[in-house]
Design a protein around this motif. Structure first.
Motif, PDB file in Angstrom:
ATOM      1  N   LEU A  98      -0.606  11.322 -10.083  1.00  0.00           N
ATOM      2  CA  LEU A  98      -1.663  12.335  -9.930  1.00  0.00           C
ATOM      3  C   LEU A  98      -1.086  13.744  -9.910  1.00  0.00           C
ATOM      4  O   LEU A  98      -1.651  14.666 -10.510  1.00  0.00           O
ATOM      5  N   SER A  99       0.057  13.921  -9.227  1.00  0.00           N
ATOM      6  CA  SER A  99       0.660  15.256  -9.142  1.00  0.00           C
ATOM      7  C   SER A  99       1.167  15.742 -10.498  1.00  0.00           C
ATOM      8  O   SER A  99       1.328  16.938 -10.710  1.00  0.00           O
ATOM      9  N   THR A 155       0.832  -1.206   0.000  1.00  0.00           N
ATOM     10  CA  THR A 155       0.000   0.000   0.000  1.00  0.00           C
ATOM     11  C   THR A 155       0.863   1.251   0.000  1.00  0.00           C
ATOM     12  O   THR A 155       0.553   2.220  -0.698  1.00  0.00           O
ATOM     13  N   THR A 156       1.941   1.239   0.748  1.00  0.00           N
ATOM     14  CA  THR A 156       2.843   2.394   0.761  1.00  0.00           C
ATOM     15  C   THR A 156       3.364   2.677  -0.640  1.00  0.00           C
ATOM     16  O   THR A 156       3.370   3.827  -1.097  1.00  0.00           O
ATOM     17  N   LEU A 157       3.770   1.631  -1.339  1.00  0.00           N
ATOM     18  CA  LEU A 157       4.246   1.789  -2.713  1.00  0.00           C
ATOM     19  C   LEU A 157       3.134   2.312  -3.613  1.00  0.00           C
ATOM     20  O   LEU A 157       3.346   3.243  -4.397  1.00  0.00           O
ATOM     21  N   ALA A 158       1.924   1.748  -3.490  1.00  0.00           N
ATOM     22  CA  ALA A 158       0.793   2.180  -4.313  1.00  0.00           C
ATOM     23  C   ALA A 158       0.457   3.649  -4.074  1.00  0.00           C
ATOM     24  O   ALA A 158       0.207   4.400  -5.017  1.00  0.00           O
ATOM     25  N   VAL A 159       0.451   4.076  -2.805  1.00  0.00           N
ATOM     26  CA  VAL A 159       0.153   5.478  -2.466  1.00  0.00           C
ATOM     27  C   VAL A 159       1.177   6.408  -3.103  1.00  0.00           C
ATOM     28  O   VAL A 159       0.822   7.425  -3.703  1.00  0.00           O
ATOM     29  N   HIS A 160       2.447   6.063  -2.990  1.00  0.00           N
ATOM     30  CA  HIS A 160       3.491   6.946  -3.523  1.00  0.00           C
ATOM     31  C   HIS A 160       3.486   6.991  -5.050  1.00  0.00           C
ATOM     32  O   HIS A 160       3.618   8.068  -5.641  1.00  0.00           O
ATOM     33  N   ILE A 161       3.337   5.847  -5.680  1.00  0.00           N
ATOM     34  CA  ILE A 161       3.285   5.831  -7.150  1.00  0.00           C
ATOM     35  C   ILE A 161       2.075   6.624  -7.642  1.00  0.00           C
ATOM     36  O   ILE A 161       2.189   7.458  -8.544  1.00  0.00           O
TER      37      ILE A 161
END
Length: 113
Positions: free
Chosen positions: A35-36, A24-30
């Motif tokens: 998105l940014s 999940t940490t990887l998914a959030v950061h990617i």
């Protein structure tokens, strides 16, 4: 938004058969990076804990499998049952797809493909 049939989109699987390895940490950061940069992203959270969902909905709890939220030009779906998303979102209409999935299977990628 992505034009259907256009090549170059990424499908990113954040998966492993063990818990606590940073899926999940990887998914959030990617997803955050994509998105940014203005990409449209289909985010799919297939984890029972719905942590990816809660991160992008500021703590909301999903109420049923296949709940979805629009995020500007992107979409977030929680699918704890890991079923088909037909009718909810067509991945072809997004620049990228990020999938956060927990599974007891060691051959998760082969099963998904």
């Amino acid at each position: 938004m992505h034009e259907p049939g256009r090549s170059g989109n990424l499908i990113i699987l954040c998966t492993h058969n063990d818990g606590g390895v940073g899926k999940t940490t990887l998914a959030v950061h990617i997803a955050g990076v994509l998105l940014s940069r203005g990409y449209s992203v289909l985010l799919v959270d297939c984890d029972d804990q719905a942590d990816l969902w809660q991160f992008f909905t500021k703590g909301k709890i999903p109420t049923q499998s296949k709940d979805s939220e629009d995020l500007e030009n992107s979409k977030l779906i929680w699918d704890k049952d890991k079923g088909s998303l037909k009718g909810k979102a067509n991945p072809a209409y997004f620049d990228h797809v990020v999938l956060d999935i927990d599974t007891p299977l060691q051959n998760t990628v082969q099963v998904i493909l």
